[in-house]
Design a protein around this motif. Structure first.
Motif, PDB file in Angstrom:
ATOM      1  N   THR A   1      36.344  35.585  28.939  1.00 39.91           N
ATOM      2  CA  THR A   1      37.679  35.911  29.419  1.00 39.91           C
ATOM      3  C   THR A   1      38.186  34.803  30.322  1.00 39.91           C
ATOM      4  OG1 THR A   1      37.095  38.254  29.305  1.00 39.91           O
ATOM      5  CG2 THR A   1      39.039  37.699  30.592  1.00 39.91           C
ATOM      6  N   ASP A   2      39.458  34.554  30.267  1.00 38.84           N
ATOM      7  CA  ASP A   2      40.062  33.439  31.000  1.00 38.84           C
ATOM      8  C   ASP A   2      40.202  33.781  32.489  1.00 38.84           C
ATOM      9  OD1 ASP A   2      41.278  31.061  31.603  1.00 38.84           O
ATOM     10  OD2 ASP A   2      43.210  31.574  30.711  1.00 38.84           O
ATOM     11  N   THR A   3      39.066  33.715  33.197  1.00 44.38           N
ATOM     12  CA  THR A   3      39.034  34.008  34.630  1.00 44.38           C
ATOM     13  C   THR A   3      38.348  32.855  35.359  1.00 44.38           C
ATOM     14  OG1 THR A   3      36.843  35.031  34.820  1.00 44.38           O
ATOM     15  CG2 THR A   3      38.631  36.414  33.964  1.00 44.38           C
ATOM     16  N   PRO A   4      38.421  32.848  36.701  1.00 41.08           N
ATOM     17  CA  PRO A   4      37.753  31.791  37.466  1.00 41.08           C
ATOM     18  C   PRO A   4      36.237  31.757  37.304  1.00 41.08           C
ATOM     19  CG  PRO A   4      39.423  32.858  38.815  1.00 41.08           C
ATOM     20  CD  PRO A   4      39.304  33.678  37.560  1.00 41.08           C
ATOM     21  N   LEU A   5      35.625  32.824  36.775  1.00 40.01           N
ATOM     22  CA  LEU A   5      34.179  32.801  36.550  1.00 40.01           C
ATOM     23  C   LEU A   5      33.778  31.766  35.512  1.00 40.01           C
ATOM     24  CD1 LEU A   5      32.958  36.528  36.569  1.00 40.01           C
ATOM     25  CD2 LEU A   5      32.628  34.783  38.318  1.00 40.01           C
ATOM     26  N   LEU A   6      34.696  31.421  34.609  1.00 40.89           N
ATOM     27  CA  LEU A   6      34.406  30.404  33.597  1.00 40.89           C
ATOM     28  C   LEU A   6      34.923  29.052  34.083  1.00 40.89           C
ATOM     29  CD1 LEU A   6      35.156  31.994  30.107  1.00 40.89           C
ATOM     30  CD2 LEU A   6      33.000  31.887  31.370  1.00 40.89           C
ATOM     31  N   ALA A   7      34.025  28.153  34.372  1.00 36.61           N
ATOM     32  CA  ALA A   7      34.412  26.824  34.838  1.00 36.61           C
ATOM     33  C   ALA A   7      35.204  26.096  33.765  1.00 36.61           C
ATOM     34  CB  ALA A   7      33.170  26.018  35.209  1.00 36.61           C
ATOM     35  N   ALA A   8      35.947  25.083  34.200  1.00 31.52           N
ATOM     36  CA  ALA A   8      36.786  24.323  33.259  1.00 31.52           C
ATOM     37  C   ALA A   8      35.959  23.689  32.150  1.00 31.52           C
ATOM     38  CB  ALA A   8      37.574  23.267  34.018  1.00 31.52           C
TER      39      ALA A   8
ATOM     40  N   THR B   1      36.202  47.506  42.035  1.00 33.87           N
ATOM     41  CA  THR B   1      35.369  46.470  42.637  1.00 33.87           C
ATOM     42  C   THR B   1      35.678  45.133  41.969  1.00 33.87           C
ATOM     43  OG1 THR B   1      33.433  46.608  41.163  1.00 33.87           O
ATOM     44  CG2 THR B   1      33.559  48.216  42.975  1.00 33.87           C
ATOM     45  N   GLY B   2      35.565  44.064  42.743  1.00 34.29           N
ATOM     46  CA  GLY B   2      35.974  42.754  42.230  1.00 34.29           C
ATOM     47  C   GLY B   2      37.477  42.675  42.061  1.00 34.29           C
ATOM     48  N   GLY B   3      38.213  43.414  42.896  1.00 37.12           N
ATOM     49  CA  GLY B   3      39.650  43.563  42.695  1.00 37.12           C
ATOM     50  C   GLY B   3      40.511  42.419  43.168  1.00 37.12           C
ATOM     51  N   ALA B   4      39.907  41.359  43.709  1.00 37.77           N
ATOM     52  CA  ALA B   4      40.707  40.256  44.247  1.00 37.77           C
ATOM     53  C   ALA B   4      41.020  39.179  43.222  1.00 37.77           C
ATOM     54  CB  ALA B   4      40.005  39.628  45.448  1.00 37.77           C
ATOM     55  N   SER B   5      40.350  39.188  42.070  1.00 32.63           N
ATOM     56  CA  SER B   5      40.605  38.123  41.092  1.00 32.63           C
ATOM     57  C   SER B   5      40.209  38.577  39.697  1.00 32.63           C
ATOM     58  CB  SER B   5      39.825  36.848  41.456  1.00 32.63           C
ATOM     59  OG  SER B   5      38.427  37.068  41.352  1.00 32.63           O
ATOM     60  N   GLY B   6      40.611  37.784  38.713  1.00 37.17           N
ATOM     61  CA  GLY B   6      40.180  37.988  37.337  1.00 37.17           C
ATOM     62  C   GLY B   6      40.498  39.360  36.777  1.00 37.17           C
ATOM     63  N   ILE B   7      39.524  39.933  36.065  1.00 35.47           N
ATOM     64  CA  ILE B   7      39.708  41.240  35.435  1.00 35.47           C
ATOM     65  C   ILE B   7      39.991  42.299  36.486  1.00 35.47           C
ATOM     66  CG2 ILE B   7      38.506  43.067  34.163  1.00 35.47           C
ATOM     67  CD1 ILE B   7      37.034  40.809  32.636  1.00 35.47           C
ATOM     68  N   GLY B   8      39.327  42.210  37.632  1.00 32.65           N
ATOM     69  CA  GLY B   8      39.550  43.191  38.683  1.00 32.65           C
ATOM     70  C   GLY B   8      40.976  43.189  39.184  1.00 32.65           C
ATOM     71  N   ALA B   9      41.519  42.012  39.445  1.00 30.08           N
ATOM     72  CA  ALA B   9      42.901  41.918  39.923  1.00 30.08           C
ATOM     73  C   ALA B   9      43.877  42.445  38.880  1.00 30.08           C
ATOM     74  CB  ALA B   9      43.234  40.473  40.284  1.00 30.08           C
ATOM     75  N   ALA B  10      43.628  42.115  37.609  1.00 31.86           N
ATOM     76  CA  ALA B  10      44.498  42.617  36.539  1.00 31.86           C
ATOM     77  C   ALA B  10      44.411  44.132  36.437  1.00 31.86           C
ATOM     78  CB  ALA B  10      44.115  41.976  35.210  1.00 31.86           C
ATOM     79  N   THR B  11      43.230  44.688  36.690  1.00 34.67           N
ATOM     80  CA  THR B  11      43.052  46.138  36.643  1.00 34.67           C
ATOM     81  C   THR B  11      43.770  46.815  37.803  1.00 34.67           C
ATOM     82  OG1 THR B  11      40.939  45.916  35.475  1.00 34.67           O
ATOM     83  CG2 THR B  11      41.334  47.976  36.656  1.00 34.67           C
ATOM     84  N   VAL B  12      43.688  46.219  38.990  1.00 34.51           N
ATOM     85  CA  VAL B  12      44.435  46.753  40.129  1.00 34.51           C
ATOM     86  C   VAL B  12      45.910  46.858  39.776  1.00 34.51           C
ATOM     87  CG1 VAL B  12      45.222  46.266  42.486  1.00 34.51           C
ATOM     88  CG2 VAL B  12      42.817  45.967  41.889  1.00 34.51           C
ATOM     89  N   SER B  13      46.465  45.788  39.205  1.00 40.34           N
ATOM     90  CA  SER B  13      47.873  45.768  38.836  1.00 40.34           C
ATOM     91  C   SER B  13      48.192  46.827  37.781  1.00 40.34           C
ATOM     92  CB  SER B  13      48.253  44.373  38.325  1.00 40.34           C
ATOM     93  OG  SER B  13      49.596  44.332  37.912  1.00 40.34           O
ATOM     94  N   ALA B  14      47.323  46.936  36.772  1.00 40.35           N
ATOM     95  CA  ALA B  14      47.568  47.890  35.689  1.00 40.35           C
ATOM     96  C   ALA B  14      47.557  49.329  36.208  1.00 40.35           C
ATOM     97  CB  ALA B  14      46.527  47.717  34.593  1.00 40.35           C
ATOM     98  N   LEU B  15      46.610  49.657  37.056  1.00 40.24           N
ATOM     99  CA  LEU B  15      46.520  51.026  37.557  1.00 40.24           C
ATOM    100  C   LEU B  15      47.650  51.347  38.533  1.00 40.24           C
ATOM    101  CD1 LEU B  15      42.667  51.470  38.019  1.00 40.24           C
ATOM    102  CD2 LEU B  15      44.118  52.340  36.176  1.00 40.24           C
ATOM    103  N   ARG B  16      48.045  50.374  39.326  1.00 39.40           N
ATOM    104  CA  ARG B  16      49.200  50.605  40.204  1.00 39.40           C
ATOM    105  C   ARG B  16      50.455  50.848  39.361  1.00 39.40           C
ATOM    106  NH1 ARG B  16      49.768  46.507  45.043  1.00 39.40           N
ATOM    107  NH2 ARG B  16      50.774  48.285  46.037  1.00 39.40           N
ATOM    108  N   GLY B  17      50.528  50.146  38.235  1.00 42.27           N
ATOM    109  CA  GLY B  17      51.660  50.360  37.335  1.00 42.27           C
ATOM    110  C   GLY B  17      51.680  51.751  36.724  1.00 42.27           C
ATOM    111  N   ARG B  18      50.527  52.417  36.693  1.00 39.92           N
ATOM    112  CA  ARG B  18      50.445  53.783  36.184  1.00 39.92           C
ATOM    113  C   ARG B  18      50.524  54.817  37.308  1.00 39.92           C
ATOM    114  NH1 ARG B  18      48.622  54.624  30.810  1.00 39.92           N
ATOM    115  NH2 ARG B  18      48.838  56.834  31.366  1.00 39.92           N
TER     116      ARG B  18
END
Length: 232
Positions: free
Chosen positions: A174-181, A10-27
């Motif tokens: 964490t350096d994601t879009p949830l943290l404003a500049a 869940t939340g797989g389109a950005s931030g930690i979620g997107a990184a997790t999608v990539s990591a699990l696909r890599g496995r």
């Protein structure tokens, strides 16, 4: 040759979620993503509000039809805002709980029956170091994330004999879009208080999630802190 296992993030389109999608696909996982956006770089993406239990159940069923039985669930859908307690509206309070605690509950409830039937599965919830340490102007966020810890640990005990594991990662800022500049968590004076002197990267959190899903077969009910030393 056996089919690749299936994970939902869940939340797989950005931030930690997107990184997790990539990591699990890599496995070797085929990954279904649930997000308000259907643009996740996953094997199948569904646009859904995780606070809507019926919608989440339908989305999980769709992913199972497309990809197969769910072997792993990662709940990283998030919402963040800062406000003094006296300025937190009832609507804001409820939204924070619905997205974080409700999102974890809804997705777990949708995925667990199949995991329990197969007597196998891994669930990882993304919480926060604020669930452990609290934070000024973060009461509703910290409360929602803290509730995830209680639910995850209780669920871990409940399903421990079934072959399903439930764990938590608790990232610091964490350096994601949830943290404003202009977020105070990005300020140099705050970063200077951290032993590692920097924000956590989404890929670093994702590697911890990957470990809990794929390798930590001995672990359930645990909380892994990924926070550049903010909580030691």
């Amino acid at each position: 040759m056996p089919e690749a296992p299936v994970a939902i993030v869940t939340g797989g389109a950005s931030g930690i979620g997107a990184a997790t999608v990539s990591a699990l696909r890599g496995r070797g996982y085929r990954v279904g993503a649930l997000d308000l956006s259907d643009r996740a770089d996953a094997d199948h993406a569904v646009a859904v509000d995780v606070s809507d239990g019926a919608a989440v159940t339908g989305a999980v069923a769709e992913i199972e039809r497309r990809l197969g039985p769910i072997a792993a669930l990662v709940t990283s859908a998030g919402h963040y805002e800062m406000a003094p307690v006296g300025e937190i509206s009832v609507q804001a309070w409820r939204r924070m709980l619905r997205v974080h605690l409700g999102g974890f509950f809804n997705a777990s409830r949708a995925c667990l029956p199949g995991m329990l039937r197969r007597r196998s599965g891994a669930i990882v919830a993304v919480a926060s170091e604020l669930a452990v340490g609290g934070g000024e102007h973060d009461a509703h966020y910290a409360a929602a994330k803290g509730a995830i810890l209680g639910l995850a640990r209780s669920l871990a005990v409940e399903v421990a004999g079934s072959g399903v594991r439930v764990n938590v990662v608790a990232p610091g800022p964490t350096d994601t879009p949830l943290l404003a500049a202009d977020s105070p968590w990005r300020a140099e004076d705050y970063l200077a208080t951290l032993p590692l002197r920097r924000l956590t990267a989404p890929a670093e959190v994702a590697r911890c999630v990957e470990y809990l899903v794929c390798d930590a077969t001995f672990s359930t009910g645990d909380v892994v802190n990924v926070n550049a030393g903010a909580v030691i």
